[in-house]
Design a protein around this motif. Structure first.
Motif, mmCIF file in Angstrom:
data_model
loop_
_atom_site.group_PDB
_atom_site.id
_atom_site.type_symbol
_atom_site.label_atom_id
_atom_site.label_comp_id
_atom_site.label_asym_id
_atom_site.label_seq_id
_atom_site.Cartn_x
_atom_site.Cartn_y
_atom_site.Cartn_z
ATOM 1 N N GLN A 154 0.835 -1.193 0.000
ATOM 2 C CA GLN A 154 0.000 0.000 0.000
ATOM 3 C C GLN A 154 0.872 1.246 0.000
ATOM 4 O O GLN A 154 2.086 1.166 0.153
ATOM 5 C CB GLN A 154 -0.982 -0.022 1.155
ATOM 6 N N SER A 204 -8.579 5.375 -2.941
ATOM 7 C CA SER A 204 -8.441 4.777 -1.615
ATOM 8 C C SER A 204 -7.824 3.395 -1.732
ATOM 9 O O SER A 204 -7.795 2.810 -2.817
ATOM 10 C CB SER A 204 -9.804 4.689 -0.916
ATOM 11 N N GLU A 247 -7.686 -0.355 0.627
ATOM 12 C CA GLU A 247 -8.155 -1.095 1.787
ATOM 13 C C GLU A 247 -7.745 -2.557 1.641
ATOM 14 O O GLU A 247 -7.402 -2.992 0.533
ATOM 15 C CB GLU A 247 -9.668 -0.965 1.948
ATOM 16 N N PRO A 248 -7.771 -3.324 2.729
ATOM 17 C CA PRO A 248 -7.464 -4.746 2.602
ATOM 18 C C PRO A 248 -8.386 -5.406 1.568
ATOM 19 O O PRO A 248 -9.582 -5.103 1.506
ATOM 20 C CB PRO A 248 -7.710 -5.295 4.013
ATOM 21 N N LYS A 298 -10.831 -7.863 -0.167
ATOM 22 C CA LYS A 298 -11.895 -8.742 0.315
ATOM 23 C C LYS A 298 -12.562 -9.422 -0.884
ATOM 24 O O LYS A 298 -12.411 -8.979 -2.018
ATOM 25 C CB LYS A 298 -12.951 -7.931 1.078
ATOM 26 N N HIS A 310 -14.232 -7.518 -3.687
ATOM 27 C CA HIS A 310 -13.411 -6.792 -4.659
ATOM 28 C C HIS A 310 -13.086 -7.623 -5.903
ATOM 29 O O HIS A 310 -12.529 -7.089 -6.863
ATOM 30 C CB HIS A 310 -12.099 -6.338 -4.007
ATOM 31 N N TYR A 319 -4.022 -5.743 -1.084
ATOM 32 C CA TYR A 319 -4.790 -4.516 -0.913
ATOM 33 C C TYR A 319 -5.561 -4.193 -2.184
ATOM 34 O O TYR A 319 -5.072 -4.421 -3.293
ATOM 35 C CB TYR A 319 -3.856 -3.352 -0.558
ATOM 36 N N TRP A 358 -6.775 -1.398 -4.469
ATOM 37 C CA TRP A 358 -6.561 0.000 -4.839
ATOM 38 C C TRP A 358 -7.763 0.422 -5.674
ATOM 39 O O TRP A 358 -7.992 -0.117 -6.757
ATOM 40 C CB TRP A 358 -5.292 0.143 -5.658
ATOM 41 N N HIS A 359 -8.529 1.372 -5.179
ATOM 42 C CA HIS A 359 -9.743 1.831 -5.869
ATOM 43 C C HIS A 359 -9.388 2.931 -6.877
ATOM 44 O O HIS A 359 -8.896 3.996 -6.496
ATOM 45 C CB HIS A 359 -10.767 2.335 -4.857
#
Length: 143
Positions: A27, A60, A62-63, A65, A68, A83, A85-86
């Motif tokens: 990240q 953003s 986030e971990p 999941k 995703h 992670y 990545w959006h």
């Protein structure tokens, strides 16, 4: 501009608007525009290899999941900690050759020419002409 190399077909999926989540094992605190570059290998039929393709905003991280998976265009959970990545606001640029690197690397802003800002300001004819002029000639036609 900060740039990142992404393997095909995933870089191509971002270019086409099919992928809005990039799966990474690391990240960053960076948020903002990043230049999406396709790796030179592996060569995947009907993708552009070894070129800068588009700009996306990294909004953003986030971990990663299960939810995703579809946005990342993958079928199963990756091994180990990853992670999501959006990526948003994809803008197509005139592709140009880039020698990719690991992690982020810098590309001179003067090389980047946006040809479609994604705001639906193009007619279908204009979009087709841009595709035929800038994208189609660079597609890998191999087996």
């Amino acid at each position: 501009m900060k740039a990142i190399s992404i393997r095909n077909p995933y870089a191509h999926f971002i270019l086409c608007g099919e992928k809005d989540i990039e799966c990474r094992t690391w990240q960053t605190d960076f948020r903002g525009d990043i230049l999406i570059c396709s790796s030179a290998n592996p060569k995947v039929k009907n993708t552009i290899c070894g070129h800068a393709l588009c700009i996306a905003r990294l909004d953003s991280i986030e971990p990663f999941k299960k939810e995703h998976l579809d946005g990342a265009c993958i079928g199963e959970m990756p091994d180990g900690k990853c992670y999501a990545w959006h990526l948003t606001d994809v803008r197509v640029i005139k592709p140009f050759p880039v020698k990719g690197k690991l992690n982020f690397f810098n590309v001179d802003d003067s090389l980047i020419e946006v040809i479609d800002d994604g705001n639906d300001g193009l007619t279908e004819e204009e979009a087709a002409a841009l595709y035929e002029t800038y994208i189609e000639p660079l597609l890998y036609k191999g087996r």
